[in-house]
Design a protein around this motif. Structure first.
Motif, PDB file in Angstrom:
ATOM      1  N   THR A 138      31.999  35.224  39.909  1.00  0.00           N
ATOM      2  CA  THR A 138      32.884  36.177  40.569  1.00  0.00           C
ATOM      3  C   THR A 138      32.068  37.321  41.162  1.00  0.00           C
ATOM      4  O   THR A 138      32.293  37.751  42.296  1.00  0.00           O
ATOM      5  CB  THR A 138      33.925  36.731  39.579  1.00  0.00           C
ATOM      6  N   LEU A 170      37.834  31.449  42.234  1.00  0.00           N
ATOM      7  CA  LEU A 170      36.893  32.549  42.025  1.00  0.00           C
ATOM      8  C   LEU A 170      37.066  33.620  43.100  1.00  0.00           C
ATOM      9  O   LEU A 170      36.893  34.812  42.824  1.00  0.00           O
ATOM     10  CB  LEU A 170      35.463  32.018  42.015  1.00  0.00           C
ATOM     11  N   ASN A 173      39.921  35.701  42.053  1.00  0.00           N
ATOM     12  CA  ASN A 173      39.462  36.554  40.960  1.00  0.00           C
ATOM     13  C   ASN A 173      38.656  37.732  41.497  1.00  0.00           C
ATOM     14  O   ASN A 173      38.798  38.871  41.037  1.00  0.00           O
ATOM     15  CB  ASN A 173      38.624  35.740  39.981  1.00  0.00           C
ATOM     16  N   ALA A 174      37.790  37.468  42.484  1.00  0.00           N
ATOM     17  CA  ALA A 174      36.987  38.526  43.082  1.00  0.00           C
ATOM     18  C   ALA A 174      37.867  39.527  43.819  1.00  0.00           C
ATOM     19  O   ALA A 174      37.636  40.740  43.757  1.00  0.00           O
ATOM     20  CB  ALA A 174      35.954  37.928  44.033  1.00  0.00           C
ATOM     21  N   LEU A 285      40.983  32.898  34.916  1.00  0.00           N
ATOM     22  CA  LEU A 285      40.681  33.448  36.229  1.00  0.00           C
ATOM     23  C   LEU A 285      41.867  34.142  36.887  1.00  0.00           C
ATOM     24  O   LEU A 285      41.702  35.097  37.633  1.00  0.00           O
ATOM     25  CB  LEU A 285      40.177  32.334  37.159  1.00  0.00           C
TER      26      LEU A 285
END
Length: 356
Positions: A138, A170, A173-174, A285
């Motif tokens: 991430t 991901l 999530n970022a 996540l």
């Protein structure tokens, strides 16, 4: 005594930070970056465009790992700073495959883009090789934003990301962690936490199944430590079993043929380490997806086995700047490289709308 301690502290601080109060080291200082042996030849799975300028770049993440990326800049860029997009994925792929294709295509449409190899993978640094970390991976997206936001050609307020397959999850999530990411596209996404903890289609979603998996992975850790090296988990097999599901056949048709094979791709070769699932089992996540304020577009194929990941992730998102797009008739891997189904027009419009 207290005065002596204070004076000693001040002296130490001056030594560490320098007289100006600034740190003498810089995360992007070449002295602090790993040496990466980057190839200079065009070895992508797609042809080079004559509409963009291509170059190799490197940058470090917050953990000190040096990442390698291909940067694509539109040749017809007018004066002024450009909107920028960082691209990564699929999970187990490298920047010479689908992410590079996405990045080059979006650069043709006016964006400065980078396609990067995640930590421990491809041309990027990090040891041991071929491991994964939900946190570090991430962070890789945010490190890409660090690089773009400080690039002289980039408008720092107009940065987006694209995550493909496992990197779609991901990317979401970022986006939840980093508000500098103004727009996010998750294409044919996997939720790697969910699939590792629950199995495909949640078939193994029980404490008993997870504990059995944990015991297997723990035993493998012991074996790896005893042997001094991690066991490869195996990528897409060279020969598919007769009863292989269709999506396995689709992976084989991409990763094991000239269409998508690459010598550094984990899925094309020996795969990640066999203990890959360990961190994802206990790392959800999607836990903060509902807090993303900036724009998100989730794209999935109608016939993709992974479609449920995208649809369920979309249900967690809030606000009127979130979109779900289902591509009629498309499979999971169609969105890797099939120009007839990848909605580049939609992505261009989405980024132009939200990167302003």
């Amino acid at each position: 005594m207290n005065r002596r301690l204070i004076a000693l502290f001040v002296i130490c601080t001056i030594i560490i930070t320098g007289a100006t109060g600034k740190r003498t080291s810089n995360l992007n200082n070449e002295k602090n970056m790993e040496y990466l042996n980057l190839t200079t030849v065009w070895n992508k799975t797609f042809p080079k465009s004559d509409k963009v300028n291509h170059s190799k770049v490197t940058f470090t993440n917050r953990y000190g790992i040096t990442l390698a990326a291909d940067m694509y800049v539109p040749k017809n860029a007018t004066s002024g700073k450009l909107p920028a997009i960082a691209v990564c994925g699929p999970f187990g792929a490298v920047k010479e495959q689908a992410s590079g294709l996405y990045a080059q295509t979006m650069a043709e449409r006016g964006f400065l883009t980078i396609a990067f190899d995640p930590s421990y993978t491809g041309e990027s640094g990090g040891e041991p090789r071929y491991v994964v970390s939900p946190d570090i991976n991430t962070e890789d997206f945010s490190a890409a934003v660090d690089f773009l936001i400080t690039n002289d050609k980039v408008d720092p307020g107009r940065i987006g990301i694209i995550g493909i397959c496992g990197w779609g999850g991901l990317a979401i999530n970022a986006a939840a962690a980093d508000p500098r990411i103004k727009a996010t596209v998750a294409s044919t996404m996997y939720d790697m936490s969910r699939v590792n903890a629950n199995g495909y289609f949640d078939a193994d979603d029980s404490a008993e199944a997870r504990n059995a998996l944990r015991k297997k992975l723990a035993a493998q850790r012991t074996e790896d430590f005893r042997n001094g090296f991690p066991k490869p988990g195996g990528g897409v097999p060279d020969i598919l079993p007769a009863d292989a599901p269709q999506f396995f056949k689709d992976y084989h048709a991409y990763y094991k043929t000239p269409r998508g094979y690459h010598e550094r791709s984990l899925n094309s070769n020996q795969g990640r380490n066999a203990t890959e699932a360990i961190p994802f089992i206990n790392f959800p996540l999607m836990s903060r997806a509902g807090e993303i304020e900036n724009a998100v577009l989730i794209i999935h194929g109608e016939k993709a086995h992974s479609r449920y990941f995208g649809e369920d992730a979309f249900k967690k998102l809030t606000g009127d700047n979130k979109e779900l797009m289902i591509i009629t008739g498309a499979s999971h891997t169609d969105l890797y490289d099939n120009f007839t189904v990848i909605p580049f027009d939609k992505m261009e419009a989405f980024f132009h709308k939200h990167l302003k």
